[in-house]
Motif scaffolding. Structure first.
Motif, short mmCIF file in Angstrom:
data_model
loop_
_atom_site.label_atom_id
_atom_site.label_comp_id
_atom_site.label_asym_id
_atom_site.label_seq_id
_atom_site.Cartn_x
_atom_site.Cartn_y
_atom_site.Cartn_z
N ASP A 93 -2.12 17.26 3.39
CA ASP A 93 -1.27 16.07 3.55
C ASP A 93 -1.97 15.10 4.49
N ILE A 94 -2.37 13.95 3.95
CA ILE A 94 -3.07 12.94 4.73
C ILE A 94 -2.05 12.03 5.39
N VAL A 95 -2.26 11.78 6.69
CA VAL A 95 -1.41 10.88 7.46
C VAL A 95 -2.24 9.63 7.74
N PRO A 96 -1.99 8.52 7.00
CA PRO A 96 -2.84 7.33 7.10
C PRO A 96 -2.48 6.43 8.28
N ASP A 97 -2.56 6.95 9.49
CA ASP A 97 -2.26 6.20 10.70
C ASP A 97 -3.34 5.14 10.91
N ASP A 98 -2.95 3.94 11.34
CA ASP A 98 -3.92 2.87 11.57
C ASP A 98 -4.90 3.19 12.69
N TYR A 99 -4.47 3.94 13.69
CA TYR A 99 -5.31 4.19 14.85
C TYR A 99 -5.92 5.58 14.86
#
Length: 171
Positions: free
Chosen positions: A121-127
């Motif tokens: 599960d990829i968590v596409p957080d900006d930072y």
């Protein structure tokens, strides 16, 4: 005006306006959606843009039928509006499914006690984007979870290697 609007121009943006029902020839707002008929500057035709309440980008932009005078657009009506809502909702649903498929992968491999589902599960957080690699046994219980880079490639071989390495964080 342009046939590919980026904002619902000429639509009031105050907080109460999104709950107001509007049924005009070129502007309909109802059921959480706004349809706006706009002139297509690239030709003599017209287009309709569908906006979901709270969104600045249209969910759908498509051609709109000319009226009988062959100059002006056909007025919006309840049937056309409901068809547009259905179509725009389907477009959004497909986009969500595609995003979900990009961010969630699942592969089954043989483990020491039976089949194991390995998920990424990829968590596409900006930072600080990351991914969670998890192993789930045949009873639905999570056996192991580790944080991995979002670029981790889940394949049958990588899943099998992780299981065989006692769920140690992959290198």
């Amino acid at each position: 005006m342009t046939a590919t609007p980026t904002t619902p121009a000429d639509i009031p943006t105050d907080d109460t306006s999104t709950t107001d029902t509007i049924h005009e020839d070129r502007l309909w707002r109802d059921d959480g959606w706004t349809a706006k008929v706009v002139k297509n500057e690239e030709d003599d035709g017209w287009a309709v843009a569908m906006f979901k309440d709270g969104e600045s980008e249209p969910a759908l932009v498509g051609p709109w039928t000319m009226g009988r005078d062959k100059k002006n657009p056909k007025p919006l009506d309840v049937g056309a509006f409901h068809t547009l809502v259905k179509t725009a909702s389907e477009v959004l649903r497909r986009h969500e499914q595609q995003l979900r498929a990009q961010l969630h992968k699942r592969i089954s491999v043989d483990g020491p006690d039976g089949e194991i589902d390995v998920t990424l599960d990829i968590v596409p957080d900006d930072y600080d984007p990351y991914a969670m690699l998890s192993a789930i046994d045949r009873f639905g219980e999570t056996i192991a979870t580790v944080k991995v880079p979002p670029s981790f490639k889940l394949s049958r071989n990588s899943a099998r290697a992780w299981v065989e390495n006692d769920f140690q964080r992959p290198q």
